[in-house]
Design an enzyme around this catalytic site. Structure first.
Site, short mmCIF file in Angstrom:
data_model
loop_
_atom_site.label_atom_id
_atom_site.label_comp_id
_atom_site.label_asym_id
_atom_site.label_seq_id
_atom_site.Cartn_x
_atom_site.Cartn_y
_atom_site.Cartn_z
N ASP A 7 0.88 -1.18 0.00
CA ASP A 7 0.00 0.00 0.00
C ASP A 7 0.92 1.23 0.00
O ASP A 7 2.14 1.12 0.09
CB ASP A 7 -0.89 -0.02 1.25
CG ASP A 7 -1.85 1.17 1.29
OD1 ASP A 7 -2.39 1.53 0.23
OD2 ASP A 7 -2.03 1.76 2.37
N SER A 8 0.29 2.41 -0.04
CA SER A 8 1.08 3.64 0.02
C SER A 8 1.66 3.86 1.42
O SER A 8 2.67 4.53 1.56
CB SER A 8 0.20 4.84 -0.34
OG SER A 8 -0.86 4.95 0.61
N CYS A 70 -4.48 -1.98 -1.44
CA CYS A 70 -4.66 -0.56 -1.74
C CYS A 70 -5.81 -0.41 -2.74
O CYS A 70 -5.75 -0.99 -3.85
CB CYS A 70 -3.37 -0.01 -2.34
SG CYS A 70 -3.51 1.68 -2.95
N GLU A 144 -2.61 9.22 8.47
CA GLU A 144 -1.14 9.06 8.49
C GLU A 144 -0.50 10.04 9.48
O GLU A 144 0.47 9.72 10.14
CB GLU A 144 -0.55 9.26 7.09
CG GLU A 144 -0.88 8.15 6.09
CD GLU A 144 0.00 6.90 6.25
OE1 GLU A 144 1.01 6.95 6.97
OE2 GLU A 144 -0.37 5.87 5.66
N CYS A 170 -11.12 2.54 0.56
CA CYS A 170 -9.68 2.78 0.74
C CYS A 170 -9.27 2.02 1.99
O CYS A 170 -9.98 2.06 3.01
CB CYS A 170 -9.43 4.28 0.91
SG CYS A 170 -7.77 4.69 1.52
N HIS A 172 -7.06 2.53 4.13
CA HIS A 172 -6.76 3.33 5.33
C HIS A 172 -8.00 3.51 6.21
O HIS A 172 -7.89 3.70 7.42
CB HIS A 172 -6.29 4.74 4.94
CG HIS A 172 -4.83 4.85 4.61
ND1 HIS A 172 -4.32 4.43 3.40
CD2 HIS A 172 -3.79 5.34 5.32
CE1 HIS A 172 -3.01 4.68 3.38
NE2 HIS A 172 -2.66 5.22 4.53
N1 DGL Z 1 -4.77 2.96 1.14
C1 DGL Z 1 -4.81 3.28 -0.23
C2 DGL Z 1 -6.15 3.04 -0.85
O1 DGL Z 1 -6.75 2.04 -0.46
C3 DGL Z 1 -4.03 4.51 -0.66
C4 DGL Z 1 -4.49 5.80 -0.11
C5 DGL Z 1 -3.58 6.95 -0.51
O2 DGL Z 1 -2.37 6.83 -0.40
O3 DGL Z 1 -4.13 7.97 -0.96
O4 DGL Z 1 -6.62 3.71 -1.71
#
Ligand code: DGL
Length: 237
Positions: A7-8, A70, A144, A170, A172
């Protein structure tokens, strides 16, 4: 089994956590591209450039398969990414869409990053007609940086409270579950659950967890400790 997941940033750890819960006896290798987050505001070309070294990394690590933990990469780069490698790759959005298409939710709302919403993957692939896609670009930086703004969260919740289900598009966003539940009483779907229900994997290796991040600071370490309770090795890459 050796499982690669990326993931990011810390978002994919919510997926990893569910995998460890169901399959505790595996070797997990997680890659968080913290140097380049957020992914959700980048275009497809940039994302493909960022994904290439991640796939090479997993090839060197000889993982058995790769989980795209992600939503943004799943919605935007999945078909290109599959062509980059012979390692089996699983995205996180397809199982969610399959699950929703087999259930009777009439109205659905999705919170996701700008890139995922712009892809319209949910609207295009869901059979239901009442699908509300909402961009929530403030969420990833809030999570974050550990700076939650309840008024922003509440405002988004007010737009979806009368739907049958909210999909966290997402990875996150499960980290906001307690805050979302303050304002919503509808079911909230974490995409890791349909993903896990859609695959069968063996559970026959000694547990090992390696976390690789492209940028590590104390805030990141604190965030990881709140999510992952198992022991792990962490390295900057
Ligand atoms: N967690 C990721 C997602 O599911 C990336 C979120 C991001 O870095 O903007 O989209």
């Amino acid at each position: 089994m050796k499982i690669g997941m990326f993931d990011s940033g810390i978002g994919g750890l919510t997926v990893l956590k569910e995998f460890i819960k169901k399959y505790p006896n595996n070797h997990y290798i997680y890659y968080g591209d913290t140097k380049n987050l957020p992914y959700g505001t980048k275009d497809k070309e940039e994302l493909l450039k960022l994904v290439k070294p991640i796939i090479s990394f997993f090839a060197k690590q000889k993982v058995d398969f790769i989980i795209i933990a992600c939503g943004t990469i799943s919605s935007t780069c999945f078909s290109e990414l599959k062509k980059m490698t012979t390692i089996p790759v699983y995205d996180i959005i397809t199982p969610t869409i399959n699950y929703l298409n087999h259930n009777n939710y009439k109205s659905m709302a999705i919170f996701a990053t700008n890139r995922t919403i712009d892809s319209h993957i949910f609207k295009d692939k869901l059979i239901a007609k009442d699908v509300l896609e909402i961009k929530t670009p403030e969420f990833v930086p809030m999570i974050e940086n550990n700076k939650l703004d309840l008024s922003i969260i509440k405002n988004y919740c007010l737009q979806v409270f009368n739907h049958d289900i909210l999909i966290l598009g997402c990875t996150h966003y499960p980290l906001l579950i307690n805050e979302l539940k303050k304002y919503l009483s509808i079911p909230i779907l974490n995409m890791a659950i349909p993903l896990l229900n859609s695959i069968e994997i063996s559970n026959d290796t000694n547990f090992k967890l390696e976390l690789y991040f492209t940028k590590i600071d104390t805030n990141l370490i604190n965030n990881i400790q709140k999510i992952i309770k198992e022991s792990y090795i962490i390295k900057e890459i």
